[in-house]
Design a protein around this motif. Structure first.
Motif, PDB file in Angstrom:
ATOM      1  N   TYR A   1       1.183  -1.352  -0.076  1.00 20.17           N
ATOM      2  CA  TYR A   1      -0.287  -0.227   0.047  1.00 20.17           C
ATOM      3  C   TYR A   1       0.918   0.747   0.198  1.00 20.17           C
ATOM      4  CZ  TYR A   1       0.937  -0.111   4.965  1.00 20.17           C
ATOM      5  OH  TYR A   1       1.669   0.111   6.277  1.00 20.17           O
ATOM      6  N   VAL A   2       1.903   1.516   0.808  1.00 16.55           N
ATOM      7  CA  VAL A   2       2.980   2.055   0.513  1.00 16.55           C
ATOM      8  C   VAL A   2       3.561   2.222  -0.946  1.00 16.55           C
ATOM      9  CG1 VAL A   2       4.969   3.426   1.536  1.00 16.55           C
ATOM     10  CG2 VAL A   2       3.104   2.231   2.743  1.00 16.55           C
ATOM     11  N   ARG A   3       3.657   1.492  -1.682  1.00 16.01           N
ATOM     12  CA  ARG A   3       4.188   1.230  -2.708  1.00 16.01           C
ATOM     13  C   ARG A   3       3.742   2.144  -3.834  1.00 16.01           C
ATOM     14  NH1 ARG A   3       6.665  -3.919  -1.293  1.00 16.01           N
ATOM     15  NH2 ARG A   3       5.362  -4.709  -2.283  1.00 16.01           N
ATOM     16  N   HIS A   4       2.193   1.270  -3.460  1.00 18.65           N
ATOM     17  CA  HIS A   4       1.190   2.130  -4.094  1.00 18.65           C
ATOM     18  C   HIS A   4       1.185   3.713  -4.407  1.00 18.65           C
ATOM     19  CE1 HIS A   4      -0.632  -1.402  -6.376  1.00 18.65           C
ATOM     20  NE2 HIS A   4      -1.002  -2.000  -5.198  1.00 18.65           N
ATOM     21  N   ALA A   5       0.964   4.466  -3.107  1.00 21.42           N
ATOM     22  CA  ALA A   5       0.772   5.813  -2.892  1.00 21.42           C
ATOM     23  C   ALA A   5       2.597   6.429  -3.020  1.00 21.42           C
ATOM     24  CB  ALA A   5       0.762   5.610  -1.171  1.00 21.42           C
ATOM     25  N   ILE A   6       3.224   5.489  -2.857  1.00 18.51           N
ATOM     26  CA  ILE A   6       4.876   6.496  -3.910  1.00 18.51           C
ATOM     27  C   ILE A   6       4.603   6.320  -5.469  1.00 18.51           C
ATOM     28  CG2 ILE A   6       6.899   6.353  -3.884  1.00 18.51           C
ATOM     29  CD1 ILE A   6       6.659   4.801  -0.783  1.00 18.51           C
ATOM     30  N   SER A   7       3.901   5.777  -5.480  1.00 19.00           N
ATOM     31  CA  SER A   7       4.076   5.771  -7.424  1.00 19.00           C
ATOM     32  C   SER A   7       2.574   6.770  -7.502  1.00 19.00           C
ATOM     33  CB  SER A   7       3.013   4.556  -7.290  1.00 19.00           C
ATOM     34  OG  SER A   7       2.869   4.324  -9.301  1.00 19.00           O
ATOM     35  N   THR A   8       2.238   6.651  -6.556  1.00 21.69           N
ATOM     36  CA  THR A   8       1.115   8.150  -7.165  1.00 21.69           C
ATOM     37  C   THR A   8       1.482   9.578  -6.733  1.00 21.69           C
ATOM     38  OG1 THR A   8      -1.218   6.783  -6.679  1.00 21.69           O
ATOM     39  CG2 THR A   8      -1.565   9.023  -6.402  1.00 21.69           C
ATOM     40  N   LEU A   9       2.777   9.369  -5.931  1.00 21.29           N
ATOM     41  CA  LEU A   9       3.263  10.904  -5.457  1.00 21.29           C
ATOM     42  C   LEU A   9       4.201  11.433  -6.555  1.00 21.29           C
ATOM     43  CD1 LEU A   9       4.227  12.953  -3.535  1.00 21.29           C
ATOM     44  CD2 LEU A   9       6.206  11.404  -2.911  1.00 21.29           C
ATOM     45  N   GLU A  10       5.289  10.118  -7.380  1.00 22.38           N
ATOM     46  CA  GLU A  10       6.285  10.450  -8.310  1.00 22.38           C
ATOM     47  C   GLU A  10       5.068  10.823  -9.713  1.00 22.38           C
ATOM     48  OE1 GLU A  10       9.386   7.906 -10.541  1.00 22.38           O
ATOM     49  OE2 GLU A  10       8.352   7.313  -8.963  1.00 22.38           O
ATOM     50  N   GLU A  11       3.575   9.825  -9.769  1.00 20.41           N
ATOM     51  CA  GLU A  11       3.147   9.800 -11.013  1.00 20.41           C
ATOM     52  C   GLU A  11       2.665  11.735 -11.117  1.00 20.41           C
ATOM     53  OE1 GLU A  11      -1.331   9.173 -12.619  1.00 20.41           O
ATOM     54  OE2 GLU A  11      -0.463   8.070 -11.757  1.00 20.41           O
ATOM     55  N   CYS A  12       2.162  12.698  -9.670  1.00 22.31           N
ATOM     56  CA  CYS A  12       1.568  13.084  -9.549  1.00 22.31           C
ATOM     57  C   CYS A  12       2.536  14.480  -9.768  1.00 22.31           C
ATOM     58  CB  CYS A  12       1.369  13.762  -8.285  1.00 22.31           C
ATOM     59  SG  CYS A  12      -0.334  12.612  -8.040  1.00 22.31           S
ATOM     60  N   THR A  13       3.724  14.293  -9.553  1.00 18.89           N
ATOM     61  CA  THR A  13       4.592  14.750  -9.535  1.00 18.89           C
ATOM     62  C   THR A  13       5.120  15.430 -10.991  1.00 18.89           C
ATOM     63  OG1 THR A  13       6.266  14.368  -7.274  1.00 18.89           O
ATOM     64  CG2 THR A  13       8.052  15.655  -9.000  1.00 18.89           C
ATOM     65  N   LYS A  14       5.507  14.321 -11.632  1.00 20.13           N
ATOM     66  CA  LYS A  14       5.633  14.360 -13.082  1.00 20.13           C
ATOM     67  C   LYS A  14       4.052  15.621 -13.929  1.00 20.13           C
ATOM     68  CE  LYS A  14       6.665  11.774 -17.587  1.00 20.13           C
ATOM     69  NZ  LYS A  14       6.607  10.498 -17.704  1.00 20.13           N
ATOM     70  N   GLN A  15       3.382  14.734 -13.632  1.00 24.99           N
ATOM     71  CA  GLN A  15       2.195  15.887 -14.447  1.00 24.99           C
ATOM     72  C   GLN A  15       2.354  17.449 -13.584  1.00 24.99           C
ATOM     73  OE1 GLN A  15       0.246  14.657 -16.499  1.00 24.99           O
ATOM     74  NE2 GLN A  15      -1.488  17.053 -16.189  1.00 24.99           N
ATOM     75  N   ALA A  16       3.138  17.110 -13.010  1.00 21.24           N
ATOM     76  CA  ALA A  16       3.178  18.811 -12.279  1.00 21.24           C
ATOM     77  C   ALA A  16       4.077  19.794 -13.108  1.00 21.24           C
ATOM     78  CB  ALA A  16       3.756  19.208 -10.717  1.00 21.24           C
ATOM     79  N   VAL A  17       5.392  19.145 -13.477  1.00 18.00           N
ATOM     80  CA  VAL A  17       6.244  19.190 -14.692  1.00 18.00           C
ATOM     81  C   VAL A  17       5.982  19.715 -16.017  1.00 18.00           C
ATOM     82  CG1 VAL A  17       8.448  18.774 -14.885  1.00 18.00           C
ATOM     83  CG2 VAL A  17       8.054  18.306 -12.708  1.00 18.00           C
ATOM     84  N   MET A  18       4.605  18.545 -16.221  1.00 14.74           N
ATOM     85  CA  MET A  18       4.673  18.788 -17.935  1.00 14.74           C
ATOM     86  C   MET A  18       3.659  19.776 -17.903  1.00 14.74           C
ATOM     87  SD  MET A  18       7.125  16.689 -18.936  1.00 14.74           S
ATOM     88  CE  MET A  18       7.946  14.762 -17.962  1.00 14.74           C
ATOM     89  N   SER A  19       2.794  20.102 -16.910  1.00 16.47           N
ATOM     90  CA  SER A  19       1.982  20.653 -17.406  1.00 16.47           C
ATOM     91  C   SER A  19       2.025  22.425 -16.840  1.00 16.47           C
ATOM     92  CB  SER A  19       0.407  20.576 -16.406  1.00 16.47           C
ATOM     93  OG  SER A  19       0.858  20.855 -14.836  1.00 16.47           O
ATOM     94  N   GLY A  20       3.966  22.207 -16.528  1.00 17.09           N
ATOM     95  CA  GLY A  20       3.473  24.100 -16.066  1.00 17.09           C
ATOM     96  C   GLY A  20       3.220  24.344 -14.722  1.00 17.09           C
TER      97      GLY A  20
END
Length: 310
Positions: A281-300
């Motif tokens: 369950y921690v790995r799922h949350a970490i994967s989501t954190l990484e995904e949201c971080t990437k989206q914040a960068v790519m979206s500007g």
């Protein structure tokens, strides 16, 4: 020593007052005082100085706080995991974020995890890199975003973002995104900077030493909100990644310019513990954190950031 005693101890430590603690615990004041007395007798230590205006932790009390918080956190994690429905992803996950990144990430991480994994209870802890590293090392957080300059044998990290450091000043400072500011020019202006233990300050001090630049530091602060407020108040320029004051830059309340000669940048890493197992369950949350971080960068939404992850 039992859980009631530890809970009473932590509540009094947080409030500094037995009466307030009793109200929060839905107990009468003598019951809380009794729990503290029993705990002190069991440990053979005085945990609080009973002062006129409240309860102050002794050195023994300060030592116990960290242990007690970790005990309660582990029990909370266990309770959440054990009471989860069979087949669902359940558990308590605590993620650490830097003050400069929390505004751009917190909402998207919370909403995405809530939608995908409703059985996960999420806690977000904010702290500077050194604090986050300590929390990660002792188990108070499960993962964190911190500066790449931090090192620990109990922590593994992978780079996610590189972002430029800018000079930030008042609206009339004349700083422009398309006109970089040489590091040497900063010696002419008073600066509001974090203390030397802070990650950004370490980068700046190293660059100044290498380029023989002497800064005029007017004040040192260890809170981003105070740093920003002092710049607004005209007490000096500062050095920050643009994301830390993105709204002020957009509105024109502050102005900024990339540092040059040399160009300075910080690396944000995803840090994970190596001294304990990472549950699914921690790995799922970490994967989501990484995904949201990437989206914040790519979206500007994360200005002046370059994605380094996969």
């Amino acid at each position: 020593m039992d859980l009631k005693q530890l809970k009473a101890f932590l509540t009094v430590a947080d409030t500094g007052n037995v009466t307030k603690a009793a109200e929060m615990l839905h107990l009468v004041q003598p019951a809380v005082s009794r729990q503290l007395r029993l705990l002190e007798e069991d440990l053979g230590q005085i945990l609080f100085e009973r002062e006129r205006h409240g309860m102050a932790l002794t050195e023994a009390g300060k030592s116990l706080v960290g242990y007690a918080r970790r005990v309660m956190l582990e029990l909370d994690r266990a309770r959440t995991e054990m009471t989860g429905r069979t087949g669902n992803i359940t558990g308590l996950v605590t993620i650490g974020l830097l003050p400069s990144t929390i505004d751009v990430l917190a909402s998207s991480v919370v909403s995405t995890i809530a939608a995908r994994y409703p059985g996960i209870r999420l806690r977000i802890a904010m702290g500077y890199a050194g604090t986050l590293l300590s929390w990660l090392d002792n188990g108070e957080i499960d993962a964190g975003l911190l500066y790449g300059v931090e090192r620990s044998v109990n922590v593994e990290s992978r780079p996610l973002i590189e972002e430029a450091l800018w000079v930030i000043g008042q609206a009339d400072a004349g700083l422009r995104p398309n006109r970089p500011t040489p590091l040497a020019k900063l010696s002419r202006h008073p600066l509001v900077l974090p203390s030397p233990s802070h990650g950004i300050r370490t980068i700046v001090d190293h660059a100044c030493a290498k380029n023989k630049v002497q800064l005029n530091i007017s004040v040192e602060v260890n809170a981003l909100s105070v740093q920003r407020s002092l710049v607004h108040g005209g007490h000096g320029w500062t050095i920050l990644p643009p994301i830390a004051v993105a709204e002020d830059l957009r509105s024109g309340q502050l102005t900024g310019s990339p540092l040059s000669k040399p160009n300075l940048a910080r690396t944000i890493v995803l840090a994970l513990p190596t001294n304990r197992e990472t549950p699914p369950y921690v790995r799922h949350a970490i994967s989501t954190l990484e995904e949201c971080t990437k989206q914040a960068v790519m979206s500007g939404a994360w200005p002046q950031a370059r994605w380094l992850g996969k």
